[in-house]
Design a protein around this motif. Structure first.
Motif, mmCIF file in Angstrom:
data_model
loop_
_atom_site.group_PDB
_atom_site.id
_atom_site.type_symbol
_atom_site.label_atom_id
_atom_site.label_comp_id
_atom_site.label_asym_id
_atom_site.label_seq_id
_atom_site.Cartn_x
_atom_site.Cartn_y
_atom_site.Cartn_z
ATOM 1 N N TYR A 1 5.055 8.658 4.416
ATOM 2 C CA TYR A 1 3.670 8.184 4.512
ATOM 3 C C TYR A 1 3.059 8.654 5.833
ATOM 4 O O TYR A 1 3.704 8.539 6.881
ATOM 5 C CB TYR A 1 3.691 6.667 4.468
ATOM 6 C CG TYR A 1 2.350 5.996 4.437
ATOM 7 C CD1 TYR A 1 1.641 5.871 3.256
ATOM 8 C CD2 TYR A 1 1.805 5.459 5.593
ATOM 9 C CE1 TYR A 1 0.414 5.226 3.232
ATOM 10 C CE2 TYR A 1 0.574 4.817 5.569
ATOM 11 C CZ TYR A 1 -0.103 4.707 4.389
ATOM 12 O OH TYR A 1 -1.321 4.078 4.366
ATOM 13 N N THR B 1 0.833 -1.209 0.000
ATOM 14 C CA THR B 1 0.000 0.000 0.000
ATOM 15 C C THR B 1 0.860 1.248 0.000
ATOM 16 O O THR B 1 1.904 1.279 0.637
ATOM 17 C CB THR B 1 -0.864 0.029 1.285
ATOM 18 O OG1 THR B 1 -1.620 -1.160 1.331
ATOM 19 C CG2 THR B 1 -1.789 1.216 1.320
ATOM 20 N N GLU C 1 11.732 6.419 1.758
ATOM 21 C CA GLU C 1 10.996 5.601 2.721
ATOM 22 C C GLU C 1 10.683 4.220 2.146
ATOM 23 O O GLU C 1 10.714 3.220 2.865
ATOM 24 C CB GLU C 1 9.695 6.295 3.155
ATOM 25 C CG GLU C 1 9.058 5.569 4.318
ATOM 26 C CD GLU C 1 7.895 6.301 4.965
ATOM 27 O OE1 GLU C 1 7.226 7.082 4.294
ATOM 28 O OE2 GLU C 1 7.679 6.069 6.175
ATOM 29 N N SER D 1 8.669 2.660 10.645
ATOM 30 C CA SER D 1 7.708 3.673 10.192
ATOM 31 C C SER D 1 6.377 2.972 9.953
ATOM 32 O O SER D 1 6.320 1.751 9.838
ATOM 33 C CB SER D 1 8.189 4.321 8.890
ATOM 34 O OG SER D 1 8.121 3.382 7.839
ATOM 35 N N ILE D 2 5.318 3.780 9.900
ATOM 36 C CA ILE D 2 3.996 3.193 9.663
ATOM 37 C C ILE D 2 3.953 2.548 8.283
ATOM 38 O O ILE D 2 3.376 1.476 8.103
ATOM 39 C CB ILE D 2 2.896 4.285 9.789
ATOM 40 C CG1 ILE D 2 2.881 4.861 11.202
ATOM 41 C CG2 ILE D 2 1.528 3.739 9.410
ATOM 42 C CD1 ILE D 2 2.488 3.885 12.287
ATOM 43 N N PHE D 3 4.607 3.200 7.317
ATOM 44 C CA PHE D 3 4.624 2.646 5.960
ATOM 45 C C PHE D 3 5.233 1.248 5.977
ATOM 46 O O PHE D 3 4.724 0.315 5.364
ATOM 47 C CB PHE D 3 5.441 3.572 5.048
ATOM 48 C CG PHE D 3 5.539 3.077 3.634
ATOM 49 C CD1 PHE D 3 4.453 3.146 2.785
ATOM 50 C CD2 PHE D 3 6.711 2.517 3.159
ATOM 51 C CE1 PHE D 3 4.524 2.669 1.492
ATOM 52 C CE2 PHE D 3 6.802 2.040 1.865
ATOM 53 C CZ PHE D 3 5.702 2.116 1.031
ATOM 54 N N GLU D 4 6.326 1.115 6.739
ATOM 55 C CA GLU D 4 6.995 -0.180 6.844
ATOM 56 C C GLU D 4 6.069 -1.182 7.534
ATOM 57 O O GLU D 4 5.976 -2.339 7.148
ATOM 58 C CB GLU D 4 8.275 0.016 7.652
ATOM 59 C CG GLU D 4 9.169 -1.178 7.682
ATOM 60 C CD GLU D 4 10.357 -0.947 8.582
ATOM 61 O OE1 GLU D 4 10.842 0.196 8.655
ATOM 62 O OE2 GLU D 4 10.782 -1.908 9.224
ATOM 63 N N ARG E 1 -0.349 8.050 7.184
ATOM 64 C CA ARG E 1 -1.525 7.470 7.860
ATOM 65 C C ARG E 1 -1.049 6.754 9.106
ATOM 66 O O ARG E 1 0.061 6.215 9.108
ATOM 67 C CB ARG E 1 -2.232 6.468 6.947
ATOM 68 C CG ARG E 1 -3.135 7.160 5.966
ATOM 69 C CD ARG E 1 -3.826 6.209 5.047
ATOM 70 N NE ARG E 1 -4.312 6.963 3.916
ATOM 71 C CZ ARG E 1 -5.543 7.450 3.824
ATOM 72 N NH1 ARG E 1 -6.425 7.211 4.765
ATOM 73 N NH2 ARG E 1 -5.916 8.145 2.777
ATOM 74 N N ASP E 2 -1.874 6.760 10.143
ATOM 75 C CA ASP E 2 -1.471 6.010 11.327
ATOM 76 C C ASP E 2 -1.872 4.550 11.123
ATOM 77 O O ASP E 2 -2.395 4.168 10.079
ATOM 78 C CB ASP E 2 -2.024 6.621 12.621
ATOM 79 C CG ASP E 2 -3.541 6.568 12.688
ATOM 80 O OD1 ASP E 2 -4.136 5.811 11.903
ATOM 81 O OD2 ASP E 2 -4.136 7.275 13.523
ATOM 82 N N ILE E 3 -1.629 3.747 12.143
ATOM 83 C CA ILE E 3 -1.815 2.308 11.986
ATOM 84 C C ILE E 3 -3.283 1.957 11.726
ATOM 85 O O ILE E 3 -3.602 0.946 11.141
ATOM 86 C CB ILE E 3 -1.235 1.563 13.226
ATOM 87 C CG1 ILE E 3 -0.889 0.128 12.883
ATOM 88 C CG2 ILE E 3 -2.139 1.659 14.442
ATOM 89 C CD1 ILE E 3 0.330 -0.050 12.057
ATOM 90 N N ALA F 1 4.609 7.647 0.742
ATOM 91 C CA ALA F 1 6.018 7.330 0.989
ATOM 92 C C ALA F 1 6.816 7.652 -0.265
ATOM 93 O O ALA F 1 6.442 7.254 -1.363
ATOM 94 C CB ALA F 1 6.166 5.854 1.334
ATOM 95 N N ALA G 1 11.892 0.765 3.835
ATOM 96 C CA ALA G 1 10.951 -0.288 4.238
ATOM 97 C C ALA G 1 11.364 -1.638 3.654
ATOM 98 O O ALA G 1 11.117 -2.679 4.247
ATOM 99 C CB ALA G 1 9.536 0.070 3.786
#
Lengths: 497, 330
Positions: free
Chosen positions: A256, A191, A283, B17-20, A258-260, A279, A287
């Motif tokens: 990015y 995503t 980033e 990170s949240i993306f990760e 958005r929170d969880i 992202a 990741a």
């Protein structure tokens, strides 16, 4: 009656040049009609945006039309063959377990080893047979019974917590065997999202018609140089370049947001509307675990990073890979290969290339490496892009004194981007790196017209319908953009630390 | 000769990170790489003996050839430590031997320089060196022989890296931290200490609740520690307040104990209530002032305000604050 100028007096005794200068009847002569660009001309600071241009662009543009700014794509990961140890339950004797075919009871972190399959220990040599199905322990782990395939004891070091064991073929007796089970793996979804940007240029009064006694040279899209002596075309060019630079940097550095739970916490205080951020390149590579820090660049380091990223990959695409970097990295790259050549005693051949004949009996010194070929045929080529030397972060690092050997830390950054074509995409073949935007809102421009004269460069008719009673006007731009790397595991970034 | 047993694990921070985090299953990143920094490399290279003694064991070079300096620079600069999802266990077992010919002179010099009792046992001498803050870990090789030389150098990289937190609880202190060191022995000791503190905190809470004025005390703690917003606490039932505090005492045991054992709890809570209802306010310098006349400073800190309230000279003012608070509370 109004006074538009005042009479000036000068008390000097003689009428000379000073009198004329004082009365502003003479000016200091201009040395050069051209501008002196103290920090150079506007340059190539837009590697990603540039790559979307032209029919052979290395980055596809992909319009999206969804409920919000999020998007997903399907991913198939690597076939999983390993499982990590949680703990050894059986007590070791003389540092060995499972001697003489004794049962080895272990707790594994997952349930990946089916009954009857084999498993190889971290020493790469000891083989066991999985004698039972994994039994859930209530701690999220699974308890198994292994038996050494040879009956020889296995070193207890192979059972340290976190050590990975790998699956091997199932083994059975010649008759009366029972069936086993298989492991299932499917695809996943990744995503990301894109964001929006807004830029405005405001004018007032009759600025668009003001003529200066300076002539600007402005290059159009076709490379033709036009001469202007109005202020607005020059200002528009500067504004567009800054807008492009900020958008380019955003593609790299955006994070990015958005929170969880999927909520965007960044909100516009006036409208309370969420402000989505996707992202960026950095980033996405972080990741994927493909960000590396280094101190002094070495040839072995590049070998190691290349192996980390590409070894164990099926169908690895060889060929030329470009390392986009700043001048600092290019210098380190060349220096590291020079050091390596000297270490391998290639003094003479290196010297022959570096020291050449100049003119009139003088010598010239200087030849640099910018390509490196690896054993597997991959060729790395260094390409300096100004963003790492002249971008906003490089600029702040220079001002904050965060430099090494005179160059900002950002200048030592190198990014290897995989632009290869990804086949079988729903939309046909597409590039691994894609620029995404909201359909119809990649670039949206509008004019807010007051009484101020509109410059021709804004491309709008003057008209006499106003949106504002004031003597102002503004040029408004909304863009939507995001960068997406379908497979981020084949690209990497190196940063000097 | 004694063997000192020690292992330490470098782990990578989950969901940096949240993306990760949301793409964890998709990317399924198994290994992350811990690289070096200029500071670390310079520190290792500038040590006069470290790499000359330790590196030959790793790369099998006797350091007598002309390329040795290049080898050292190349090896240290090329360090990329692969950390898998379950962490990298570093074997830091070492041998300490006061009679070892390579080290006995250094150990004797240490004993002399730091005026250590000559009859000290090997075990205690080893601990003396390890606890001596003047001895940098990059010098440990002078006294100890590490059985896994590569892991020893990796550990030195890790403890000197800004990307590695020395304790798991420090891992979230900076977004630049990507890894943390995990020592199972320390973690176990800490868990035990936490369990002790937790049971003490819960016992204390139960004891406070049983007191006659228990409800008020619990309210005061809730207000002072911002456990429940002030506007809610007054309307909540005593059971709900107790449940909120029970969860707080479990999760922030030492903070709870500190406030519950504070002798000025009631007065501090009163001042906090006055601030909440704007009888008092906090000015730009963080001083507590009279809201009706901000020139009157009640205290530059909470402690100062407590002294002000306790001073009989200010009795009139204190009564004024009280009646104002009561009128507002209605």
């Amino acid at each position: 009656m109004r006074e538009i100028g005042s009479v000036q007096y000068d008390s000097s005794t003689y009428n000379d040049e000073n009198t004329l200068l004082n009365f502003k009847l003479m000016n200091a002569p201009t040395l050069n009609q051209a501008f002196t660009h103290l920090w150079g001309h506007d340059s190539d600071k837009f590697p990603l945006l540039t790559m979307t241009e032209g029919q052979m662009g290395q980055i596809n543009k992909r319009p999206l039309n969804g409920a919000d700014t999020q998007y997903k794509w399907k991913i198939i990961g690597r076939e999983k063959l390993t499982s990590p140890i949680k703990r050894l339950v059986t007590t070791a004797v003389n540092g060995l377990v499972g001697s003489n075919g004794g049962a080895i009871i272990v707790e594994m972190q997952d349930n990946w080893f089916p009954y009857q399959y084999g498993a190889v220990a971290p020493d790469g040599r000891s083989l066991v047979r999985v004698q039972t199905e994994g039994v859930p322990t209530g701690r999220g782990t699974y308890q198994y019974t292994f038996v050494s395939q040879t009956g020889v004891g296995i070193d207890v070091a192979n059972f340290a917590a976190g050590k990975f064991w790998a699956l091997q073929a199932p083994t059975i007796a010649a008759s009366k065997s029972d069936g086993t089970r298989d492991n299932k793996s499917s695809f996943n979804e990744a995503t990301n999202q894109f964001g929006f940007h807004r830029f405005s240029q405001n004018i007032a009064g009759n600025i668009s018609n003001k003529v200066l006694d300076i002539e600007f040279d402005i290059k159009d899209e076709n490379g033709t140089i036009h001469k202007y002596n109005k202020w607005i075309p020059y200002q528009m060019k500067k504004w567009e370049l800054q807008r492009k630079q900020l958008l380019e940097e955003d593609l790299w550095r955006s994070r990015y947001n958005r929170d969880i739970n999927g909520n965007v916490t960044l909100k516009d205080p006036q409208s309370n509307e969420p402000i989505p951020r996707g992202a960026g390149v950095f980033e996405q590579l972080e990741a994927a675990g493909n960000d590396f820090s280094y101190s002094n660049f070495t040839r072995s380091l590049l070998d190691m990073i290349h192996d980390h990223v590409n070894s164990n990959r099926i169908g690895d695409s060889k060929g030329e890979k470009v390392l986009y970097c700043g001048k600092g990295f290019a210098r380190e790259f060349s220096k590291s290969l020079e050091r390596d050549s000297k270490f391998n005693n290639y003094f003479q051949s290196l010297g022959d290339k570096v020291i050449g004949n100049g003119t009139d009996g003088y010598l010239s010194y200087g030849a640099y490496f910018n390509r490196y070929k690896l054993l597997d045929g991959t060729i790395f080529t260094v390409k300096v892009v100004n963003m790492f030397d002249e971008g906003s972060v490089a600029e702040l690092q220079k001002k904050n004194g965060d430099t090494i050997d005179g160059l900002p830390y950002d200048s030592y950054t190198a990014v290897c981007l995989d632009h290869s074509l990804v086949a079988n995409d729903d939309f046909g073949d597409s590039r691994n790196i894609q620029m995404v935007y909201e359909q119809g809102r990649e670039f949206k421009m509008g004019i807010y017209k007051g009484m101020a004269e509109l410059p021709a460069e804004w491309g709008a008719s003057q008209g006499n319908i106003l949106s504002d009673t004031k003597d102002v006007a503004s040029y408004e731009v909304i863009t939507s953009q995001g960068i997406n790397i379908l497979n981020a595991t084949t690209s990497f970034i190196m940063r000097r630390a | 000769m004694i063997t000192l047993k020690k292992t330490i694990t470098i782990k990578y921070k989950l969901a940096g990170s949240i993306f990760e985090s949301i793409n964890k299953l998709a990317y399924n990143t198994q290994v992350r790489s811990l690289g070096t920094t200029k500071t670390i490399v310079n520190k290792l290279l500038s040590n006069p003996t470290l790499l000359d003694e330790v590196l030959p064991i790793i790369i099998g070079n006797n350091n007598k050839n002309s390329e040795w300096e290049h080898e050292k620079l190349d090896w240290v600069s090329s360090i990329q430590i692969p950390i898998s999802s379950s962490g990298l266990i570093l074997d830091l077992n070492s041998i300490f031997d006061v009679g070892n010919p390579d080290r006995k002179e250094r150990i004797a010099k240490y004993i002399k320089d730091y005026k250590v009792d000559k009859d000290i046992t090997e075990e205690n001498l080893a601990q003396h060196i390890l606890k001596n803050k003047e001895i940098d870990p990059t010098d440990y090789h002078m006294y100890f022989r590490y059985t896994n030389a590569r892991d020893f150098l990796y550990w030195l990289v890790a403890i000197n890296s800004a990307q590695v937190a020395n304790k798991p609880e420090d891992a979230d202190k900076s977004p630049n931290i990507r890894f943390f060191l995990y020592d199972e022995k320390i973690a176990r000791t800490r868990l035990l200490a936490n369990a002790d503190a937790q049971s003490k905190a819960v016992n204390k809470l139960i004891a406070l609740r049983a007191k006659d004025n228990g409800e008020d005390i619990l309210k005061n703690i809730a207000i002072l520690q911002n456990i429940i917003p002030f506007e809610d606490v007054m309307d909540m039932s005593k059971e709900d307040i107790y449940l909120e505090l029970f969860s707080y005492a479990n999760n922030h045991s030492s903070d709870f104990l500190e406030i519950a054992e504070n002798k000025e709890l009631e007065l501090q809570a009163t001042i906090k209530k006055y601030i909440e209802l704007n009888v008092l306010s906090v000015n730009i310098d963080n001083a507590i002032v009279d809201s009706s006349n901000t020139e009157i400073i009640v205290g530059k800190t909470m402690d100062g305000a407590i002294l002000y309230f306790k001073n009989p000279i200010n009795k009139g003012e204190v009564t004024k604050f009280e009646s104002k608070y009561k009128s507002l509370k209605k």
